[in-house]
Design an enzyme around this catalytic site. Structure first.
Site, PDB file in Angstrom:
ATOM      1  N   CYS A 113       0.934  -1.291   0.131  1.00 60.62           N
ATOM      2  CA  CYS A 113       0.033  -0.243   0.060  1.00 60.62           C
ATOM      3  C   CYS A 113       1.040   1.427   0.057  1.00 60.62           C
ATOM      4  O   CYS A 113       0.145   2.370  -0.276  1.00 60.62           O
ATOM      5  CB  CYS A 113      -0.823  -0.001   1.136  1.00 60.62           C
ATOM      6  SG  CYS A 113      -2.026  -1.383   1.411  1.00 60.62           S
ATOM      7  N   HIS A 172      -2.869   6.915   3.314  1.00 65.28           N
ATOM      8  CA  HIS A 172      -3.547   5.637   2.911  1.00 65.28           C
ATOM      9  C   HIS A 172      -4.746   5.332   3.354  1.00 65.28           C
ATOM     10  O   HIS A 172      -4.851   5.345   4.580  1.00 65.28           O
ATOM     11  CB  HIS A 172      -2.224   4.486   3.169  1.00 65.28           C
ATOM     12  CG  HIS A 172      -2.895   3.274   2.758  1.00 65.28           C
ATOM     13  ND1 HIS A 172      -3.686   3.182   1.536  1.00 65.28           N
ATOM     14  CD2 HIS A 172      -2.866   1.988   3.558  1.00 65.28           C
ATOM     15  CE1 HIS A 172      -3.909   1.916   1.594  1.00 65.28           C
ATOM     16  NE2 HIS A 172      -3.527   1.260   2.783  1.00 65.28           N
ATOM     17  N   ASN A 216     -10.531   0.275   0.718  1.00 66.97           N
ATOM     18  CA  ASN A 216      -8.957   0.226   0.727  1.00 66.97           C
ATOM     19  C   ASN A 216      -8.276  -0.291  -0.590  1.00 66.97           C
ATOM     20  O   ASN A 216      -8.493  -1.326  -0.975  1.00 66.97           O
ATOM     21  CB  ASN A 216      -8.393  -0.688   1.923  1.00 66.97           C
ATOM     22  CG  ASN A 216      -6.797  -0.676   1.951  1.00 66.97           C
ATOM     23  OD1 ASN A 216      -6.049  -0.400   0.843  1.00 66.97           O
ATOM     24  ND2 ASN A 216      -6.312  -1.090   3.145  1.00 66.97           N
TER      25      ASN A 216
HETATM   26  C1  LIG Z   1      -9.633  -5.834   9.981  1.00 66.93           C
HETATM   27  C2  LIG Z   1     -10.101  -5.363  11.181  1.00 66.93           C
HETATM   28  C3  LIG Z   1     -11.130  -4.174  10.710  1.00 66.93           C
HETATM   29  C4  LIG Z   1     -10.729  -6.228  12.127  1.00 66.93           C
HETATM   30  O1  LIG Z   1     -11.448  -5.358  13.210  1.00 66.93           O
HETATM   31  P1  LIG Z   1     -10.814  -5.820  14.786  1.00 66.93           P
HETATM   32  O2  LIG Z   1     -11.344  -5.113  15.745  1.00 66.93           O
HETATM   33  O3  LIG Z   1      -9.246  -6.000  14.793  1.00 66.93           O
HETATM   34  O4  LIG Z   1     -11.443  -7.306  14.789  1.00 66.93           O
HETATM   35  P2  LIG Z   1     -11.042  -8.713  15.469  1.00 66.93           P
HETATM   36  O5  LIG Z   1     -10.363  -9.492  14.609  1.00 66.93           O
HETATM   37  O6  LIG Z   1     -10.549  -8.258  16.730  1.00 66.93           O
HETATM   38  O7  LIG Z   1     -12.345  -9.156  15.865  1.00 66.93           O
HETATM   39  C5  LIG Z   1     -13.207  -8.563  16.621  1.00 66.93           C
HETATM   40  C6  LIG Z   1     -14.662  -9.344  16.651  1.00 66.93           C
HETATM   41  O8  LIG Z   1     -15.289  -9.021  15.598  1.00 66.93           O
HETATM   42  C7  LIG Z   1     -15.494 -10.283  14.893  1.00 66.93           C
HETATM   43  N1  LIG Z   1     -15.086  -9.973  13.512  1.00 66.93           N
HETATM   44  C8  LIG Z   1     -13.812 -10.498  12.867  1.00 66.93           C
HETATM   45  N2  LIG Z   1     -14.039  -9.925  11.460  1.00 66.93           N
HETATM   46  C9  LIG Z   1     -15.505  -9.735  11.259  1.00 66.93           C
HETATM   47  C10 LIG Z   1     -16.284  -9.411  10.176  1.00 66.93           C
HETATM   48  N3  LIG Z   1     -15.714  -9.046   9.036  1.00 66.93           N
HETATM   49  N4  LIG Z   1     -17.670  -9.297  10.160  1.00 66.93           N
HETATM   50  C11 LIG Z   1     -18.136  -9.330  11.494  1.00 66.93           C
HETATM   51  N5  LIG Z   1     -17.532  -9.618  12.503  1.00 66.93           N
HETATM   52  C12 LIG Z   1     -16.357  -9.877  12.524  1.00 66.93           C
HETATM   53  C13 LIG Z   1     -14.436 -11.278  15.504  1.00 66.93           C
HETATM   54  O9  LIG Z   1     -15.116 -12.575  15.307  1.00 66.93           O
HETATM   55  C14 LIG Z   1     -14.622 -11.032  16.967  1.00 66.93           C
HETATM   56  O10 LIG Z   1     -15.819 -11.215  17.349  1.00 66.93           O
HETATM   57  P3  LIG Z   1     -15.894 -11.560  19.096  1.00 66.93           P
HETATM   58  O11 LIG Z   1     -15.302 -10.119  19.775  1.00 66.93           O
HETATM   59  O12 LIG Z   1     -17.115 -11.966  19.316  1.00 66.93           O
HETATM   60  O13 LIG Z   1     -14.557 -12.631  19.410  1.00 66.93           O
HETATM   61  C15 LIG Z   1      -9.115  -4.411  11.665  1.00 66.93           C
HETATM   62  O14 LIG Z   1      -8.130  -5.244  12.425  1.00 66.93           O
HETATM   63  C16 LIG Z   1      -8.334  -3.559  10.833  1.00 66.93           C
HETATM   64  O15 LIG Z   1      -8.799  -2.717  10.103  1.00 66.93           O
HETATM   65  N6  LIG Z   1      -6.820  -3.682  10.870  1.00 66.93           N
HETATM   66  C17 LIG Z   1      -6.108  -2.916  10.040  1.00 66.93           C
HETATM   67  C18 LIG Z   1      -6.168  -3.357   8.675  1.00 66.93           C
HETATM   68  C19 LIG Z   1      -5.491  -2.324   7.812  1.00 66.93           C
HETATM   69  O16 LIG Z   1      -5.713  -1.276   7.787  1.00 66.93           O
HETATM   70  N7  LIG Z   1      -5.101  -3.088   6.654  1.00 66.93           N
HETATM   71  C20 LIG Z   1      -4.505  -2.318   5.694  1.00 66.93           C
HETATM   72  C21 LIG Z   1      -2.968  -2.189   5.579  1.00 66.93           C
HETATM   73  S1  LIG Z   1      -2.599  -1.776   4.106  1.00 66.93           S
END
Ligand SMILES: CC(C)(COP(=O)(O)OP(=O)(O)OC[C@H]1O[C@@H](n2cnc3c(N)ncnc32)[C@H](O)[C@@H]1OP(=O)(O)O)[C@@H](O)C(=O)NCCC(=O)NCCS
Length: 342
Positions: A123, A264, A295
């Site tokens: 990215c 980004h 994204n």
């Molecule tokens: C991907 C992202 C949105 C996930 O959010 P998060 O808060 O870290 O989510 P987690 O993996 O900790 O999961 C939290 C909860 O949501 C749930 N969950 C995970 N993905 C899910 C989805 N797509 N839809 C619904 N629920 C979801 C999980 O099961 C978990 O449930 P629980 O609390 O009951 O166990 C986040 O981590 C993120 O945006 N990270 C950065 C990514 C990024 O910027 N990437 C680009 C870099 S180039």
């Protein structure tokens, strides 16, 4: 004694001379991507800030989207294709190991045998390529450089993967970099952390995939892009403040001088946290194209720049901080003057 080798000298100053984008025609709602990952419009909006994104159709390829964005950039710069002597394409989704995408894109644009190559920095690719373009013009290696950020991430994402399927999308953005009367592209602050290379990665390399085909035949599973979302989130939200501050400092400015910040478009919450820790002045516009574009990896910074200019939140001549980060992990940031955009 070794023969004396001549050296070139280039333009005293460089700037972004023009900007163009290509947004795929198909708009995809959260409801559409939510089904296969057991998610919801509400979860996706609150966790990522995304309301809609665009997915490219079959005819919207890395090449065609790049050409579309590049034509807009050349037109807005008032530069003919033949004046471009270097093309740099930043992408992680040109799914051919060789040749690079750039030479064919240059040919399709009617360019006259420019240097043309791809950059793979996830990215952060666009900001890497922009830095290189500016330096190439300053040392006289090139006069006008076309920089393209382009992705067709839908080709690399598993639609049933909960951490990527709702986040990533497709598109292209391009700029022309060339000589200018005053400096319009600040020094880059860039780097990488290979200890985190697992955080965003293709889950198997091609040789592993071929071995799997030999073993399992049609049951072999193709490679997909994977992301450890929480690890990336923590790294981005907490490690990049210094990179932003250093880029502003190296440009000889302070955050009060910024009219816009164009991070980004990784995740709306990361964008908010970055803006908050930097204590941006009230007048500073903050790009939030992720709402409508998702994204788009290497395409996201030029797409977000275009959105700010189009919706009137920023204007040509404004001073903007760019910061991009992602697979590698890698990052790059610089301060730029926003181009004249039509
Ligand atoms: C991907 C992202 C949105 C996930 O959010 P998060 O808060 O870290 O989510 P987690 O993996 O900790 O999961 C939290 C909860 O949501 C749930 N969950 C995970 N993905 C899910 C989805 N797509 N839809 C619904 N629920 C979801 C999980 O099961 C978990 O449930 P629980 O609390 O009951 O166990 C986040 O981590 C993120 O945006 N990270 C950065 C990514 C990024 O910027 N990437 C680009 C870099 S180039």
């Amino acid at each position: 004694m070794a023969a004396r080798i001549a050296q070139t000298t280039g333009a005293a100053h460089t700037a972004i001379l023009g900007l163009g984008v290509y947004r795929p025609t198909r708009i995809v709602t959260n409801d559409e991507v939510a089904g296969p990952i057991d998610s919801s419009d509400e979860w996706i909006r609150t966790r990522s800030g995304i309301k809609t994104r665009r997915f490219a159709g079959e005819s919207e390829t890395i090449h065609s989207m790049s050409v579309g964005a590049a034509r807009g950039a050349l037109e807005s710069a008032g530069i003919a294709a033949e004046q471009v002597d270097c093309v740099i394409v930043a992408t992680s989704t040109h799914l051919l190991l060789t040749p690079a995408a750039a030479p064919q894109i240059a040919t399709e644009l009617g360019m006259n045998a420019p240097a043309a190559f791809d950059v793979s920095a996830g990215c952060a690719g666009f900001c890497h390529a922009l830095a290189m373009a500016s330096d190439l013009v300053r040392v006289g290696t090139a006069n006008h450089v076309l920089v393209v950020g382009v992705e067709k991430l839908t080709n690399t994402i598993n639609p049933t993967d909960r951490s990527t399927a709702f986040l990533f999308a497709d598109g292209a953005g391009a700029v022309v970099v060339g000589p200018a009367e005053q400096q319009g592209i600040g020094p880059v602050v860039w780097g990488s952390d290979g200890t985190q290379s697992h955080a965003i990665r293709q889950d198997k390399d091609w040789m592993e995939f071929f071995a799997e085909i030999d073993e399992k035949g049609l049951d072999a599973v193709r490679p997909y892009m994977r992301m450890e979302g929480t690890a990336v989130f923590r790294w981005a939200a907490h490690s990049l403040e210094k990179v932003c501050r250093d880029a502003v400092d190296r440009a000889g400015l302070s955050t009060d001088d910024l009219d816009a910040m164009i991070p980004h478009q990784a995740n709306g919450r990361i964008i908010e946290i970055m803006a908050r820790v930097l204590e941006l002045p009230e007048h500073c516009a903050l790009a939030n194209d992720i709402e409508e574009a998702g994204n788009t990896s290497a395409a996201s910074v030029p797409l977000a720049m275009e959105a700010l200019l189009r919706n009137g939140e920023s204007k040509p001549g404004d001073t903007a901080l760019l910061i991009a980060f992602g697979a590698g992990l890698s990052y790059a940031a610089q301060v730029v003057t926003l181009p004249d955009w039509r």
